[in-house]
Scaffold this active site. Structure first.
Site, short mmCIF file in Angstrom:
data_model
loop_
_atom_site.label_atom_id
_atom_site.label_comp_id
_atom_site.label_asym_id
_atom_site.label_seq_id
_atom_site.Cartn_x
_atom_site.Cartn_y
_atom_site.Cartn_z
N ASP A 218 0.83 -1.32 0.08
CA ASP A 218 0.43 -0.09 -0.03
C ASP A 218 1.06 0.97 -0.20
OD1 ASP A 218 -1.49 -1.96 0.63
OD2 ASP A 218 -3.00 -0.91 1.89
N LYS B 168 -6.95 3.23 -3.22
CA LYS B 168 -7.59 3.34 -1.64
C LYS B 168 -7.47 4.90 -1.69
CE LYS B 168 -5.30 1.87 2.88
NZ LYS B 168 -3.92 1.15 3.27
N LYS C 81 -10.62 -0.09 -2.37
CA LYS C 81 -9.84 -0.88 -0.75
C LYS C 81 -9.79 1.56 0.05
CE LYS C 81 -7.09 -1.71 3.23
NZ LYS C 81 -5.51 -2.01 2.88
#
Length: 217
Positions: A89, A151, A180
């Site tokens: 991430d 995300k 996400k």
């Protein structure tokens, strides 16, 4: 709806101890969460603790500001994968996006993706810092750079995920990447709303309490 399969069980605070990481991994195994999300230093420990489980290890890169050099992010990502991370991430370079220096934003993401190959790359936009147009542009760059997920947030800024932003991201990327949602998702009702809005993963430090709520129903 197997909510546990959506959850990246997260512990990213700078004060996290080895004992807390062990608890995180134990909880992830017990509830069969998709992954644990940890800072790079703890990737080897998490990998060791989760060896005999299906729980994946996710590591953050360029976290939480995204403002370091691309070369630094690439090194950090490669090291995390070598240490056993299954997913990365990374935080987008927010300043470059706001400067409309889109080539720099693209290169930053692309180079990390190239470095980790087939491993999953999630790119954190930090939506609380961006305008609607900046979110849309960031999504388009993420698609061009072959990110696997977009995300919403780090959880370390002034705001987390919003349903409005998730719907905007989904409309922009269609089926080009997954989403996400992260930041402020602390109960079952909220988690369900995000899943219904089309997210594929939820980053939460409250995964256990969400599962406990579910068990009571």
């Amino acid at each position: 709806m197997n909510i546990n399969n959506y959850i990246d069980h997260t512990l990213l605070k700078p004060t996290a101890t080895q004992k807390e990481i062990k608890t995180l991994c134990d909880e992830a195994k017990e509830h069969r969460f998709f992954s644990v999300c940890v800072n790079g230093f703890y990737v080897p420990l998490a990998k060791e603790l989760l060896t005999k489980s299906n729980v994946k290890v996710c590591a953050v890169v360029g976290f939480p500001l995204g403002a370091m050099t691309t070369e630094t992010k690439v090194f950090e990502a490669k090291k995390a994968i070598e240490d056993g991370a299954d997913e990365i991430d990374m935080v987008i370079n927010i300043g470059m996006l706001k400067s409309k220096s889109y080539v720099n934003v693209y290169t930053d993401i692309r180079d990390v993706k190239v470095a980790i190959g087939a491993k999953t790359l999630k790119v954190i936009l930090e939506i609380s810092e961006l305008s609607k147009n900046e979110i849309i542009k960031a999504c388009q760059i993420c698609l061009d750079a072959k990110a696997d997920f977009i995300k919403t947030s780090t959880g370390f800024s002034k705001g987390g995920a919003t349903l409005t932003a998730v719907k905007m991201i989904r409309k922009t990327i269609k089926d080009g990447a997954k989403i996400k949602a992260s930041g402020g998702i602390r109960n079952l009702g909220t988690a369900k709303k995000y899943i219904e809005a089309g997210v594929d993963r939820i980053g939460a430090s409250s995964g256990v309490s969400i599962m406990e709520e579910l068990a009571k129903q």
